[in-house]
Design a protein around this motif. Structure first.
Motif, mmCIF file in Angstrom:
data_model
loop_
_atom_site.group_PDB
_atom_site.id
_atom_site.type_symbol
_atom_site.label_atom_id
_atom_site.label_comp_id
_atom_site.label_asym_id
_atom_site.label_seq_id
_atom_site.Cartn_x
_atom_site.Cartn_y
_atom_site.Cartn_z
ATOM 1 N N VAL A 106 21.132 24.393 28.777
ATOM 2 C CA VAL A 106 19.681 24.462 28.957
ATOM 3 C C VAL A 106 19.283 23.462 30.042
ATOM 4 O O VAL A 106 19.474 22.256 29.891
ATOM 5 N N THR A 107 18.758 23.973 31.138
ATOM 6 C CA THR A 107 18.372 23.112 32.263
ATOM 7 C C THR A 107 16.879 22.811 32.199
ATOM 8 O O THR A 107 16.098 23.598 31.658
ATOM 9 N N PRO A 108 16.451 21.645 32.740
ATOM 10 C CA PRO A 108 15.038 21.267 32.661
ATOM 11 C C PRO A 108 14.119 22.313 33.285
ATOM 12 O O PRO A 108 14.433 22.915 34.322
ATOM 13 N N SER A 109 12.987 22.545 32.630
ATOM 14 C CA SER A 109 11.973 23.477 33.122
ATOM 15 C C SER A 109 10.606 22.893 32.791
ATOM 16 O O SER A 109 10.252 22.751 31.612
ATOM 17 N N ALA A 110 9.850 22.578 33.813
ATOM 18 C CA ALA A 110 8.541 21.948 33.606
ATOM 19 C C ALA A 110 7.582 22.873 32.864
ATOM 20 O O ALA A 110 6.665 22.405 32.175
ATOM 21 N N GLY A 111 7.796 24.191 32.987
ATOM 22 C CA GLY A 111 6.891 25.142 32.342
ATOM 23 C C GLY A 111 7.250 25.477 30.914
ATOM 24 O O GLY A 111 6.543 26.245 30.266
ATOM 25 N N GLY A 112 8.350 24.941 30.404
ATOM 26 C CA GLY A 112 8.764 25.220 29.041
ATOM 27 C C GLY A 112 9.818 26.313 28.969
ATOM 28 O O GLY A 112 10.410 26.714 29.991
ATOM 29 N N ASP B 256 13.868 22.884 13.560
ATOM 30 C CA ASP B 256 14.149 21.503 13.990
ATOM 31 C C ASP B 256 13.063 20.994 14.934
ATOM 32 O O ASP B 256 12.668 19.816 14.878
ATOM 33 N N LEU B 257 12.575 21.856 15.805
ATOM 34 C CA LEU B 257 11.499 21.467 16.717
ATOM 35 C C LEU B 257 10.225 21.130 15.944
ATOM 36 O O LEU B 257 9.568 20.115 16.211
ATOM 37 N N ILE C 25 16.098 18.694 22.135
ATOM 38 C CA ILE C 25 16.525 19.479 20.969
ATOM 39 C C ILE C 25 17.119 20.804 21.405
ATOM 40 O O ILE C 25 18.131 21.268 20.844
ATOM 41 N N LEU C 26 16.530 21.423 22.413
ATOM 42 C CA LEU C 26 17.060 22.695 22.908
ATOM 43 C C LEU C 26 18.470 22.523 23.466
ATOM 44 O O LEU C 26 19.341 23.385 23.263
ATOM 45 N N GLN C 27 18.707 21.422 24.171
ATOM 46 C CA GLN C 27 20.044 21.170 24.723
ATOM 47 C C GLN C 27 21.058 20.927 23.617
ATOM 48 O O GLN C 27 22.172 21.463 23.646
ATOM 49 N N LYS C 28 20.683 20.138 22.634
ATOM 50 C CA LYS C 28 21.579 19.880 21.507
ATOM 51 C C LYS C 28 21.884 21.172 20.750
ATOM 52 O O LYS C 28 23.037 21.460 20.395
ATOM 53 N N SER C 29 20.847 21.966 20.498
ATOM 54 C CA SER C 29 21.030 23.219 19.767
ATOM 55 C C SER C 29 21.823 24.232 20.575
ATOM 56 O O SER C 29 22.572 25.037 20.004
ATOM 57 N N GLY C 30 21.658 24.199 21.887
ATOM 58 C CA GLY C 30 22.417 25.114 22.732
ATOM 59 C C GLY C 30 23.906 24.909 22.582
ATOM 60 O O GLY C 30 24.687 25.864 22.576
ATOM 61 N N VAL C 31 24.305 23.649 22.413
ATOM 62 C CA VAL C 31 25.719 23.334 22.209
ATOM 63 C C VAL C 31 26.144 23.667 20.787
ATOM 64 O O VAL C 31 27.192 24.276 20.561
ATOM 65 N N GLU C 32 25.332 23.280 19.812
ATOM 66 C CA GLU C 32 25.714 23.420 18.409
ATOM 67 C C GLU C 32 25.582 24.846 17.895
ATOM 68 O O GLU C 32 26.430 25.317 17.127
#
Length: 913
Positions: free
Chosen positions: A577-583, A599-600, A631-638
């Motif tokens: 998950v790469t950074p996105s200013a728009g969500g 989790d969010l 959280i999105l990055q952590k969940s993307g891996v898990e």
């Protein structure tokens, strides 16, 4: 001690055994350890005591290796006691290796297999305690362990020399709960099994329904030992109780048996069964019933003794009477006349617990004696079954099943009526002789061949759930391959990371069973009579239940595939998950997205849902602002959840918040509710358990937004007794559990539920709990009725009967309740409710969520009279005051297997702002 006149069992056996077992003085007896003999009246050992005994005997004896195999759901340790001669235990790794090689049958010639079968030792698994209130099963394991470790008679010594024995207590948590509960009563006459909760943390009795899914820790531990580590040739699963008027119900079992089996499997069961009943008869132990004498068949997959069948292993189940509280053998006149089902009837009599223990030990010894005497045959035959499975997977093969036979007969009868059958062709010896062309048209039809393999594409919409499916196969010892690069088969392209499961492997029956529809025969007591109820389900195809997309490949195929190590569980590919200013957007089609959303929300991050499909995401997908990145990055891996960056919050996105959820339960525990409890924990939904008294106290809306009633929670209209049988009286249970007593009643409970709805609360009902719609007087009616003598009555079984099976339904994907679902879905149907809307339903705002089409709906299992389903409503939503009632007839959370319909529940568990 056994009476010697009953021990003339086999050549010279009486001379060997009548000398009496010589007990080793250094091995502590059960009475020395527990303070009572196993089988003494009113006495049960709990698991804490049993675990200590396992260790004590292992430390004192050179016949035992004690191995820890994992932890239970309540974090107790689970063990296997490996019992054999000291010489065998020194070479135990070699014997395990031989057992694995022969069971997998890979790269072996018949000559090599024969040589290994002579070198190896058969492995026999004997367990106890899966159903913890079945205390004969729990306690006999302790007595058997003691006798095998301590006895020095010739038979025991021969068995130890010839056999590797695996003993395992398969439900430690349950033994602790049940034994402690029973033993707490000081008044012996009042000791009972009326435990307050399920004897497995989540699923109680259904712990014997988890052996192809393996959701529970205990099931996973056991399956690893059986299908990855040891490959026992015989698995003996003890249960209780027998049918009335019998002592034991055991093998051989009644028809039907599953068409995927090798015939050696069925006749192998017969061989073991003969040894068991012969030993009991020789020892003067009457009351063994089999075949039509009990309800057990060999059709179904999913139990501790039935899943072994799909792995070429001889699974044995016995149901034995008896309790620590003395009981009776009832008078059942029909069982007193000897027949093939019960060759040696037992007469009515008082019954002691110790007698049941003695029967159990005798049956254990019968199986071990059989394994000793048939050592090389057991080892070689499991190889032959594996070899045959591999050969079938390498060539064109047609599995004989009822729908093929029906096609042959239908085509022949059609041509016969049309006058296309010559008289010389139509008569053979003893009746009509059907020309071979009808056989060839079906059972040589290339399109009807068994698959050579299955491809699970990595680019399907919910690949993380597909990986969970792959893990269920790996836990079951199935050989799985993974693509290391993109490839194509039959002109279709597949991405790297796709999984491949071929059928040229020893456990081919299990592979077919998990991917292909089950075709249960039409089984009636007599033509035109009532149906014979399957032991459990008639159809269960796991790939259908989980919504896994796969392709059946009918020809041999290769590619850039690497083998996954046996039993090596897989993780969903990590999503970057790469950074996105728009969500970001998370797909509503992915079950694991709900974990991330929960989790969010717990982290205080706002989440919204989109009302229509956009950016290649389906309606209902979740919008997450940029601050949710970590959280999105952590969940993307898990969890393998991909989050797609967007320019900003989509127009019309609706904010959601967690609902305050109550999940209904009751004294003694509800298995359907327990499964949902486990699902909710896995997907990180917060909830609270509620009981009938909580409902009756009212003021529900001030506490909850949503109440969940899973199957069995709401009684039918007109029923006054509890759904789950007799409820204990308050003075029969400790004060701490009295708040759990009671049941849902029309006079107290239903008005409170109606008030909750009218005040804006929502209720989800599943299966029989949809009875609430009738209690509320909603304009819906039972679709499965007929008019008789001017009254509507339920359709009889000879007209409509669908036991546990997989059916297909239509889904209105535009409704928020169905967000993330496909337009057609597979659902678990188990004699489930089906509805028609009455006049006024549409005006009242009642909407169908899922419904049956005009075509036949059966996907897997058995459906008799399925025309009655056509256009029937399977689920609906109904406004009641300010709230809504959701009614799902099918089992959308069935045993935590039906992942494809979890979203039908999850979508209701948020509040929309």
């Amino acid at each position: 001690m056994m009476n010697c006149k009953h021990l003339l069992y086999g050549m010279a056996l009486s001379a060997l055994i009548c000398a009496g077992p010589v007990m080793a003085q250094t091995i502590p007896s059960p009475k020395e350890h527990f303070g009572f003999n196993i089988g003494d009246d009113y006495s049960l050992a709990n698991y804490t005591q049993a675990e200590a005994y396992f260790k004590k005997l292992a430390a004192a004896s050179d016949r035992v290796l004690l191995r820890e195999i994992g932890s239970t759901e309540e974090n107790r340790k689970q063990y296997v006691m490996i019992v054999s001669s000291p010489a065998n235990l020194k070479k135990i790794d070699r014997y395990k290796e031989i057992s694995q090689k022969l069971a997998r049958a890979e790269n072996l010639t018949d000559e090599e297999a024969a040589k290994l079968s002579l070198e190896g030792k058969p492995v026999v698994w004997i367990d106890g305690g899966l159903h913890a209130t079945e205390t004969v099963a729990t306690q006999q394991l302790l007595e058997t362990y003691y006798q095998l470790v301590s006895r020095k008679d010739p038979e025991t010594m021969r068995i130890l020399d010839d056999v590797i024995i695996l003993l395992s207590q398969v439900n430690p948590d349950g033994q602790e709960l049940v034994s402690n509960w029973y033993m707490q009563g000081k008044d012996l006459s009042k000791r009972n099994m009326n435990i307050p909760r399920l004897y497995q943390k989540y699923i109680g009795h259904d712990n014997n329904r988890d052996f192809y899914m393996m959701n529970m820790k205990e099931t996973t531990n056991i399956s690893k030992q059986q299908y990855v580590e040891w490959m026992p040739q015989i698995i003996y699963n003890h249960h209780q109780t027998s049918p009335e008027g019998a002592v034991v119900a055991g093998p051989p079992y009644r028809d039907p048996f599953n068409f995927a089996y090798d015939p050696l499997l069925i006749t192998g069961i017969d061989g073991v069964a003969a040894s068991m009943i012969n030993r009991l008869n020789a020892e003067g132990k009457p009351g063994y019933t089999r075949l039509s004498g009990s309800v057990y068949s060999t059709w179904w997959n999913g139990g501790l003794r039935t899943t072994p069948y799909f792995h070429n292993m001889i699974g044995i189940l016995t149901e034995t009477t008896g309790n620590p509280t003395p009981s009776k053998i009832a008078l059942v006149p029909e069982r007193l006349i000897p027949n093939n089902a019960t060759p040696y009837p037992i007469t009515p009599q008082e019954w002691k617990f110790r007698k049941s223990i003695d029967y159990s030990v005798s049956m254990n010894y019968a199986i071990l004696d059989y394994a000793s005497r048939s050592s090389d045959k057991l080892l070689y035959n499991i190889y032959v079954m594996g070899r045959n499975a591999i050969q079938k997977g390498n060539q064109d093969n047609w599995t004989l099943q009822p729908n093929y036979i029906a096609s042959i007969n239908a085509a022949y009868e059609k041509d016969k009526k049309a006058g296309l059958i010559a008289k010389s062709e139509s008569v053979g010896r003893g009746g009509p002789e059907i020309p071979m062309k009808y056989y060839d048209d079906v059972l040589k039809n290339p399109a009807l061949r068994d698959a050579r393999g299955y491809i699970i594409p990595a680019d399907q919409s919910d690949f993380p759930t597909a990986v969970k499916y792959i893990n269920s196969l790996l836990k079951s010892g199935v050989l799985v391959e993974r693509a290391t690069a993109a490839f194509s088969v039959n002109g279709k392209n597949y991405p790297a990371g796709s999984y491949i499961v071929k059928t040229n492997q020893a456990f081919r029956p299990h592979v077919l069973d998990m991917f292909e529809p089950q075709d249960h025969p039409n089984d009636f007591q007599y033509p035109g009579g009532p149906p014979v109820r399957p032991y459990d389900a008639a159809g269960w195809t796991l790939a259908f239940q989980m919504g896994v997309q796969f392709d059946r490949i009918l020809e041999g195929f290769e590619g850039p595939f690497e083998r996954v190590a046996y039993g090596e569980l897989q993780n969903a590919p990590a999503a970057k998950v790469t950074p996105s200013a728009g969500g970001y957007l998370l797909s509503a089609a992915v079950n694991n997205s709900f974990i991330v959303v929960n989790d969010l929300l717990k982290a205080g991050i706002e989440v919204s849902r989109i009302n229509s499909a956009q950016d290649k995401m389906p309606a209902g997908s979740f919008y997450v602002p940029a601050k949710g990145l970590a959280i999105l990055q952590k969940s993307g891996v898990e969890f393998g959840t991909a989050a797609t960056g967007v320019k900003g919050k989509p127009n019309g996105a609706v904010k959601i918040t967690p609902a305050k959820i109550a999940l209904f339960d009751q004294y003694g525990g509800s298995m359907p509710s327990g499964w949902v409890r486990w699902i909710m924990e896995q997907y990180h939904f917060a909830f609270q358990l509620v009981y009938p008294k909580d409902i009756d106290q009212g003021k529900l809306r001030s506490k909850y937004d949503m109440i969940l009633f899973i199957s069995g929670g709401i009684p039918p209209v007109g029923r006054t007794e509890p759904v789950w049988g007799r409820m204990p009286k308050e003075d029969e249970v400790p004060a701490e559990f009295r708040g759990w007593l009671g049941s849902i009643t029309p006079d107290k409970s239903i008005p409170q539920l109606k008030a909750f709805l009218e005040e804006g609360g929502n209720i989800v009902t599943i299966g029989s709990s949809t009875n609430l719609a009738y209690h509320l007087g909603l304009p819906v009616k039972n679709a499965l009725v007929e008019t008789k003598d001017g009254k509507e009555v339920n359709l009889p079984g000879d007209k409509f009967y669908i036991p546990g099976s997989i059916l297909q339904v239509n889904v209105d994907t535009s409704l928020p309740s169905n967000w993330g679902m496909p337009a057609k879905a597979d659902v678990v149907y188990n004699n489930s409710p089906v509805f028609h809307f009455a006049d006024g339903a549409e005006a009242q705002g009642i909407k169908p969520l899922i419904w049956f089409g005009k075509e036949d709906s059966l996907r897997s299992g058995w459906a008799w009279g399925q025309s009655y389903l056509k256009d029937g409503v399977a689920a609906f939503v109904a406004p009641v005051g300010k709230g809504k009632l959701y009614a799902f007839g099918p089992e959308i959370t069935f045993r935590a297997q039906s992942h494809s319909t979890f979203k039908l529940l999850f979508n209701e568990l948020y509040l929309k702002k």
